[in-house]
Design a protein around this motif. Structure first.
Motif, short mmCIF file in Angstrom:
data_model
loop_
_atom_site.label_atom_id
_atom_site.label_comp_id
_atom_site.label_asym_id
_atom_site.label_seq_id
_atom_site.Cartn_x
_atom_site.Cartn_y
_atom_site.Cartn_z
N ARG A 635 21.87 -66.87 138.23
CA ARG A 635 22.33 -67.54 137.24
C ARG A 635 23.47 -67.15 136.31
O ARG A 635 23.59 -65.87 136.10
CB ARG A 635 21.03 -67.42 136.14
N ARG A 636 24.19 -67.97 136.09
CA ARG A 636 25.62 -67.41 135.67
C ARG A 636 25.68 -66.93 134.08
O ARG A 636 24.80 -67.52 133.25
CB ARG A 636 26.73 -68.58 135.42
N ARG A 637 25.97 -65.96 133.62
CA ARG A 637 25.74 -65.11 132.26
C ARG A 637 26.96 -64.30 132.28
O ARG A 637 27.34 -63.69 133.00
CB ARG A 637 24.60 -64.49 132.22
N ALA A 638 27.42 -64.08 130.94
CA ALA A 638 28.70 -63.34 130.58
C ALA A 638 28.38 -61.91 130.95
O ALA A 638 27.17 -61.42 130.50
CB ALA A 638 29.11 -63.65 129.16
N GLY A 639 29.32 -61.34 131.39
CA GLY A 639 29.23 -59.84 131.61
C GLY A 639 28.43 -59.50 133.07
O GLY A 639 28.59 -58.16 133.42
N VAL A 640 28.32 -60.34 133.90
CA VAL A 640 27.83 -60.06 135.14
C VAL A 640 28.87 -60.63 136.14
O VAL A 640 29.20 -62.09 136.06
CB VAL A 640 26.37 -60.82 135.26
N VAL A 641 29.25 -59.94 137.10
CA VAL A 641 30.16 -60.20 138.19
C VAL A 641 29.77 -59.60 139.47
O VAL A 641 29.00 -58.34 139.41
CB VAL A 641 31.49 -59.56 138.00
N MET A 728 34.91 -54.25 137.85
CA MET A 728 34.45 -53.63 136.55
C MET A 728 35.35 -54.32 135.38
O MET A 728 34.88 -54.80 134.29
CB MET A 728 34.87 -52.03 136.55
N ALA A 729 36.35 -54.54 135.56
CA ALA A 729 37.40 -55.09 134.53
C ALA A 729 37.06 -56.55 134.25
O ALA A 729 37.19 -56.95 133.10
CB ALA A 729 38.89 -54.97 134.69
N THR A 730 36.57 -57.26 135.13
CA THR A 730 36.28 -58.62 135.12
C THR A 730 35.06 -58.73 134.21
O THR A 730 34.77 -59.56 133.46
CB THR A 730 36.23 -59.14 136.41
N ALA A 731 33.96 -57.71 134.52
CA ALA A 731 32.71 -57.95 133.75
C ALA A 731 33.24 -57.58 132.34
O ALA A 731 32.32 -58.17 131.57
CB ALA A 731 31.97 -56.73 134.24
N LEU A 732 33.91 -56.57 131.91
CA LEU A 732 34.27 -56.09 130.60
C LEU A 732 34.93 -57.35 129.62
O LEU A 732 34.48 -57.51 128.68
CB LEU A 732 35.12 -55.14 130.44
N ILE A 733 35.88 -58.14 130.67
CA ILE A 733 36.51 -59.49 130.02
C ILE A 733 35.48 -60.27 129.97
O ILE A 733 35.38 -61.03 128.70
CB ILE A 733 37.68 -59.81 130.79
N SER A 734 34.52 -60.54 130.73
CA SER A 734 33.61 -61.54 130.56
C SER A 734 32.60 -61.51 129.75
O SER A 734 32.34 -62.43 128.76
CB SER A 734 32.73 -61.76 132.02
N LEU A 735 32.30 -60.05 129.21
CA LEU A 735 31.21 -59.67 128.34
C LEU A 735 32.24 -59.89 126.76
O LEU A 735 31.39 -60.62 125.92
CB LEU A 735 30.98 -58.22 128.26
N ALA A 736 33.43 -59.46 126.76
CA ALA A 736 34.01 -59.50 125.60
C ALA A 736 34.34 -60.92 125.00
O ALA A 736 34.42 -61.30 124.09
CB ALA A 736 35.21 -58.53 125.50
N SER A 737 34.75 -61.74 125.98
CA SER A 737 35.18 -63.28 125.78
C SER A 737 34.19 -64.36 125.83
O SER A 737 34.32 -65.31 125.55
CB SER A 737 36.40 -63.41 126.61
N ASN A 738 32.98 -63.73 126.14
CA ASN A 738 31.71 -64.77 126.37
C ASN A 738 31.85 -65.77 127.34
O ASN A 738 31.84 -66.93 127.05
CB ASN A 738 31.36 -65.15 124.82
#
Length: 823
Positions: A635-641, A728-738
């Motif tokens: 399931r797609r969710r912010a902060g998970v890559v 790691m960087a993509t997970a941080l951006i996904s979390l921070a930008s939702n």
């Protein structure tokens, strides 16, 4: 036992025997068997329990006892008792324990009163005595007095027997005794003396003596002692004598058979020695030493040897001539010559340099691995043009179960060479490679020379399995010993410690296998040509299972396709649920498990109809699936890559999770057993993202007064390496930008502080892992484009791959929609 204070036993009186004791004498009335004490024999006597055999009246016998209570008793009786009489009573147990603690219940009731004729005490305190059995007695009562056993007894008389029957039995006993003399000379003088002195009017005494001459058990002898009826006593003794004679005859028969066998062997030995001497005189036969020397000289004449080896063999043969065959050096020298003359010096098998034949053998035994097959066929093609195969060293590196060992066997078959394999895993002694020096007892050459002798040619294919697992100890470093073996410039004159002469290994094709190159010493790895084997994708595993594994499994289980059939969807379900490793070893184990259960069911009669394995009934045979796709991760969710990783067992996918914790203890928290390099990659990603937060569409205060927690499941598995930097960087951006990462996307690449994406290793394994996890889009470093191009088309098919040089390109691919305005 009577009380010690009971004084009735201390005064003379007539004591009536107990009725049960009297009736125990084989039905003889008590009035006929019990008599008053004779004048010369007291009715109260000291008792001496004996555990071996009873004493019989009328016989003189010696005894010798060490210093102790028994010796003291005999000395006291001889000195203090006027009649010098002691009573011998058999114990009921053969091992009664402490004789000083025995009671009346521990003794038989019938014994023998014996008179001490002579007693002598030796300097060491032991007592030697000569006694004569006098009369049978019946024990009425026994007590201990001053620690010694004293009994009140009633003496019993024999019930005389007369008539022809008694006389006949007495004569039969005498005849048996005379016959016993022939079989047992030990008693001959004693029996002859007794027969001369015996009064034939005393058959009871004859029976007592004959009992002593047999090997009757203590119970059988006691039974004779208790029998007062002379006729019945003669019957019992006659039976014992016949049994003794039968036993002696059997013993003589066995002894005679053994002596005949030994005599025959000795006779045969002497005849053979005489025959050998005659043949040697006539020149028809030579001794063993001469034959061995001639055999070594004949071998030497046939071998193609160097001058040093030929000289060494000649010297050793000359040395053997002067040694005695009984000398220890003789066997050492003979073993050394066996090895020297048994090696295939100059003997080479003819190579079959046919590329088409080699391709057919490789395709027959292995599915896929096209790049590996291509490299091997190139090797054969070059050898064909040169007209010979130079000694080469190949190293097959790959995860377990992908077919490294079987590939080496296929190469040997394709070249028409002999094949020998030995494992280096756990080897810690240098002598295993280069042999032991001959000064040691039981010395042998090393594994390489042993392999050469075993195959019988000097140009085999030798597989060095598990070369990455060679150990080292105080006994030496086997990896260093392999440097000479695997160096084409040196192995033309390889010198084993045991042989100590040069042997040419330059024509040997060495194929090493390993799971990891990291543990192979650099100088050793530099001498080998590395061929990497990656894992199989699901489609390749399906083909391998249908072509190779299923037929092999059915044959081992004594089944056929009509009795057990695996459908293609069932095979796919087994691969995805039970065998996701890079190789096919676990897949074969799973198929074997199903086949065994079906075979066991048919053997028990539980299964009679043909079995068809489908996805619906796989769990019935293998249990619940070992590998399950995590639905939460899908399931797609912010902060998970999803990232891609390389392991010694092949490629795999991993997820990076990131969450924001409101309180700020530390800027970033890491969990999941991350190694030092991976932790550094995480800090680089965090610094790069926080430094350019606004450009990535992240709120200014998102990372302030908060801790970012990054976790890489599974927590129990150690992880390390720089290739998860962009993940790691993509997970941080996904979390921070939702913003959520697109479904079916995975990535790998090392990240720098300035946002550059650097190349990583294990691209093929990672792409195979992506295919296995049904990934559709992959992001790779631009510098790995060449590595991706070398991957077979069958593996690349269906994947959309993007090559990036800067992390900005990663953001554009992952988050195509514009970022929300940063606050």
């Amino acid at each position: 036992m009577a009380n010690e204070n009971d004084s009735s036993i201390l005064h003379p009186e007539i004591v009536e025997a107990p009725r049960e004791a009297a009736d125990d004498h084989r039905g003889t009335p008590a009035a006929e068997t019990l008599v008053l004490a004779a004048k010369e024999l007291p009715d109260r006597i000291h008792l001496l329990p004996t555990p071996s055999k009873p004493v019989f009246p009328g016989l003189v016998f010696p005894i010798m006892v060490p210093q102790g209570p028994v010796g003291d008793l005999l000395k006291a009786v001889a000195a203090e008792v006027p009649e010098r009489v002691v009573g011998f009573v058999l114990t009921r147990q053969e091992e009664p324990g402490d004789l000083e603690k025995l009671e009346q219940a521990d003794l038989y009731l019938v014994g023998t009163a014996a008179r001490i004729l002579r007693l002598q005490e030796t300097p060491d305190g032991s007592v030697q005595a000569l006694l004569r059995g006098e009369r049978r007695f019946h024990l009425l009562k026994a007590v201990r007095r001053d620690g010694r056993l004293v009994g009140q007894v009633a003496y019993v008389e024999d019930v005389a027997g007369a008539g022809d029957a008694v006389r006949a039995m007495a004569q039969a006993i005498v005849a048996s005794l005379r016959e016993l003399i022939k079989h047992n000379p030990l008693f001959s003088e004693e029996i002859k003396s007794f027969l001369v002195r015996t009064d034939w009017g005393e058959p009871g005494r004859l029976a007592d003596f004959a009992t002593q001459m047999t090997s009757a058990t203590r119970e059988e002898a006691q039974d004779v002692l208790e029998c007062l009826d002379v006729r019945r006593r003669l019957e019992k003794v006659l039976f014992l004598l016949r049994k003794e004679l039968d036993l002696n005859q059997l013993k003589e028969k066995i002894t005679h058979q053994i002596e005949e066998k030994i005599t025959a062997q000795q006779r045969e030995f002497f005849l053979r020695e005489q025959l050998k001497a005659i043949k040697q005189e006539l020149g028809l036969e030579k001794d063993e030493k001469t034959e061995e020397i001639e055999r070594y000289e004949a071998r030497l004449a046939e071998l193609t040897l160097g001058e040093e080896a030929r000289t060494r063999i000649r010297e050793e043969i000359d040395r053997l001539k002067v040694l005695s065959p009984q000398s220890p050096e003789y066997s050492v020298s003979r073993t050394y010559l066996d090895w020297l003359t048994g090696l295939p010096w100059g003997k080479y098998s003819e190579d079959v340099l046919d590329v088409a034949r080699g391709r057919g053998i490789l395709d027959r035994d292995h599915y896929g691995l096209e790049d590996v097959k291509k490299r091997i066929l190139e090797f054969i093609g070059v050898a064909k043009l040169r007209g010979r195969v130079e000694g080469s060293i190949l190293c097959l590196i790959g995860p377990p179960g992908v077919g490294k060992t079987s590939l080496g066997r296929a190469v040997a078959e394709a070249l028409g060479r002999q094949f020998y394999r030995f494992s280096l895993g756990g080897m810690r002694d240098e002598a295993e490679i280069k042999g032991h020096r001959r000064t040691y007892i039981g010395a042998l050459p090393g594994k390489v020379i042993q392999a050469i002798k075993t195959v019988g040619t000097a140009n085999p294919v030798i597989m060095l399995d598990e070369i990455d697992k060679v150990g080292a100890s105080y006994q030496g470093d086997p990896a260093s010993a392999l440097l000479e073996v695997l160096d084409p410039e040196q192995n033309c004159s390889f010198r084993d410690h045991y042989l100590d002469v040069p042997f040419d290994l330059s024509k040997v094709l060495f194929i090493a296998t390993a799971n990891l190159p990291d543990t192979i010493p650099g100088p050793l790895l530099d001498r080998m040509e590395v061929i990497r084997l990656s894992g199989y994708i699901v489609e390749e595993k399906l083909a391998i299972a249908e072509r190779h594994l299923v037929p092999r499994v059915l044959e081992r289980a004594a089944l056929n396709p009509e009795l057990l059939h695996f459908t293609t969807p069932a095979l796919r379900a087994i691969i995805e649920g039970y065998a996701r490793e890079a190789g096919v070893r676990n897949l074969e184990k799973a198929l074997s498990s199903v086949a065994r259960k079906v075979a066991a069911g048919r053997a028990e009669g539980i299964v009679s109809d043909p079995v068809v394995v489908t996805p619906a009934n796989v769990a019935e045979y293998l249990g619940k699936p070992v590998f399950l796709d995590d639905p939460l991760m899908k399931r797609r969710r912010a902060g998970v890559v999803m990232g891609l990783a390389w392991t010694p067992f092949g490629g795999s996918t991993l997820y990076v999770e990131a969450i924001r914790v409101p309180r700020r203890e530390h800027p970033i928290k890491l969990t999941g057993q991350l190694g030092e390099v991976m932790a550094e990659s995480t800090h680089i990603a965090y610094s790069m993202v926080t430094a350019g937060a606004e450009s990535f569409g992240i709120a200014k205060d998102f990372f302030q007064d908060a801790t970012v927690h990054l976790h890489v499941p599974a927590g129990a598995t150690p992880k390390d390496g720089p290739s998860a930097g962009i993940t790691m960087a993509t997970a941080l951006i996904s979390l921070a930008s939702n913003r959520k990462v697109p479904a079916g996307m995975a990535m790998t690449g090392e990240l720098t502080l300035t946002g550059r994406v650097l190349p990583v290793g294990g691209i093929k394994e990672k792409i195979i892992a992506a295919r296995r996890s049904k990934v559709r889009t992959v992001i790779l470093p631009k510098a790995n484009e060449r590595d991706f191009a070398e991957i077979p088309e069958a593996v690349r098919r269906g994947l959309t791959v993007h090559f990036v040089e800067d992390f900005r390109e990663v953001c554009e691919l992952v988050f195509p929609s514009p970022a929300p305005a940063a606050r």
